[in-house]
Design a protein around this motif. Sequence first.
Motif, PDB file in Angstrom:
ATOM      1  N   ARG A  28     -12.257  -0.036 -37.734  1.00  0.00           N
ATOM      2  CA  ARG A  28     -12.030   0.579 -36.421  1.00  0.00           C
ATOM      3  C   ARG A  28     -10.583   1.046 -36.277  1.00  0.00           C
ATOM      4  O   ARG A  28     -10.315   2.099 -35.703  1.00  0.00           O
ATOM      5  N   TYR A  88     -18.996   5.268 -38.753  1.00  0.00           N
ATOM      6  CA  TYR A  88     -18.991   6.069 -37.530  1.00  0.00           C
ATOM      7  C   TYR A  88     -19.558   5.260 -36.366  1.00  0.00           C
ATOM      8  O   TYR A  88     -19.024   5.310 -35.249  1.00  0.00           O
ATOM      9  N   ALA A  89     -20.612   4.484 -36.635  1.00  0.00           N
ATOM     10  CA  ALA A  89     -21.257   3.713 -35.570  1.00  0.00           C
ATOM     11  C   ALA A  89     -20.295   2.709 -34.931  1.00  0.00           C
ATOM     12  O   ALA A  89     -20.314   2.519 -33.709  1.00  0.00           O
ATOM     13  N   THR A  91     -17.312   2.994 -34.331  1.00  0.00           N
ATOM     14  CA  THR A  91     -16.311   3.622 -33.464  1.00  0.00           C
ATOM     15  C   THR A  91     -16.900   4.074 -32.133  1.00  0.00           C
ATOM     16  O   THR A  91     -16.152   4.320 -31.187  1.00  0.00           O
ATOM     17  N   VAL A  92     -18.228   4.209 -32.050  1.00  0.00           N
ATOM     18  CA  VAL A  92     -18.843   4.747 -30.829  1.00  0.00           C
ATOM     19  C   VAL A  92     -19.840   3.796 -30.191  1.00  0.00           C
ATOM     20  O   VAL A  92     -20.382   4.101 -29.118  1.00  0.00           O
ATOM     21  N   ALA A  93     -20.120   2.661 -30.806  1.00  0.00           N
ATOM     22  CA  ALA A  93     -21.070   1.697 -30.251  1.00  0.00           C
ATOM     23  C   ALA A  93     -20.450   0.302 -30.289  1.00  0.00           C
ATOM     24  O   ALA A  93     -19.555   0.033 -31.103  1.00  0.00           O
ATOM     25  N   VAL A  98     -24.115  -2.799 -33.497  1.00  0.00           N
ATOM     26  CA  VAL A  98     -24.137  -2.255 -34.858  1.00  0.00           C
ATOM     27  C   VAL A  98     -24.536  -3.337 -35.855  1.00  0.00           C
ATOM     28  O   VAL A  98     -25.382  -3.116 -36.736  1.00  0.00           O
ATOM     29  N   ASN A 148     -27.028   4.883 -26.883  1.00  0.00           N
ATOM     30  CA  ASN A 148     -25.767   5.287 -27.495  1.00  0.00           C
ATOM     31  C   ASN A 148     -26.048   5.932 -28.842  1.00  0.00           C
ATOM     32  O   ASN A 148     -26.851   5.426 -29.635  1.00  0.00           O
ATOM     33  N   GLY A 150     -24.312   5.911 -31.306  1.00  0.00           N
ATOM     34  CA  GLY A 150     -23.924   4.981 -32.356  1.00  0.00           C
ATOM     35  C   GLY A 150     -25.064   4.076 -32.781  1.00  0.00           C
ATOM     36  O   GLY A 150     -25.127   3.647 -33.936  1.00  0.00           O
ATOM     37  N   CYS A 153     -26.983   5.973 -35.300  1.00  0.00           N
ATOM     38  CA  CYS A 153     -26.228   5.990 -36.555  1.00  0.00           C
ATOM     39  C   CYS A 153     -26.330   4.644 -37.273  1.00  0.00           C
ATOM     40  O   CYS A 153     -26.439   4.590 -38.501  1.00  0.00           O
TER      41      CYS A 153
END
Length: 290
Positions: A28, A88-89, A91-93, A98, A148, A150, A153
């Motif tokens: 992160r 990527y997940a 960073t957004v979830a 995750v 979300n 994420g 992802c």
Amino acid sequence: MTLSPIFQAALWMAGAIVGFTSMAFAGRVVLQELDTFELMLYRSLVGIVIVFGVGAVVGTLHQISTRNFKLQIIRNLSHFAGQNFWFYAITVAPLAQVVAIEFTSPLWVLMLAPLVLAEKLTKARMLTALGGFIGILIIARPGVTEVNFGVLCAAISAIGFAGSAVFTKLLTRTESITGILAYLTLTQAVFGLVCAGLDGDITLPSLALLPSVVIVGCAGLLAHFCLTKALTCAPAAIVMPLDFARLPTVAILAMLVYAEPLDIWVFVGASVIFVCNYFNVLRESRVKPV
């Protein structure tokens, strides 16, 4: 004093949990400046140094061969895709979401194994995979909350990791661990370089970011090494539940570091996924080899 095999497995799994958790939090930090392709490039470069350095010391570099080159490429493409979606997940979830969805990877293996390993897709395996999908729905709760991106992802990353696991199982029939890891780090460095350079701009990590990049590179290898050692000490039916301790660990740390709330539905869904995984491990361990 000799430690019991179960206690040894628990110690190795503690190391695996530290490795996987460190990779998530360091990842992160790195992804605040780099994109996922750049992170994969630098992570793979760190991995190359470690794998070839250790291989040279213990004398296993001669085990690297080209006899399954195409299969190595396919395996590592699957892992590369899964790892990029995973990075990527995170960073957004929420990290707990995750990690919980990541635990569905063994269930996806059940669905892919018949296609790659010619294993039979039984009713029990189909029900187990269905249960894992229900667990994802409980975590994401589509229609109740906004899903979300994420989460999607994370689910795709679990499929990528499953594909990697299936092809790894195929490779272990003829290839050594050194050979598999060597191709993993080399090919993913190339994949990362190509994908990161598509826009003509590859960002170099800043000096402040270098420690986190090194942690990501080392933590993943450490985690998988510890997990493998744990499985040599105790059966999967014992090791697997220990891995689920990663979820509350990540959830609590994410709450303390990022103020992410503890979502009860994440734990409920993860429990469903855990039960499905555990049921499958127990069932498979009782099946007599044909």
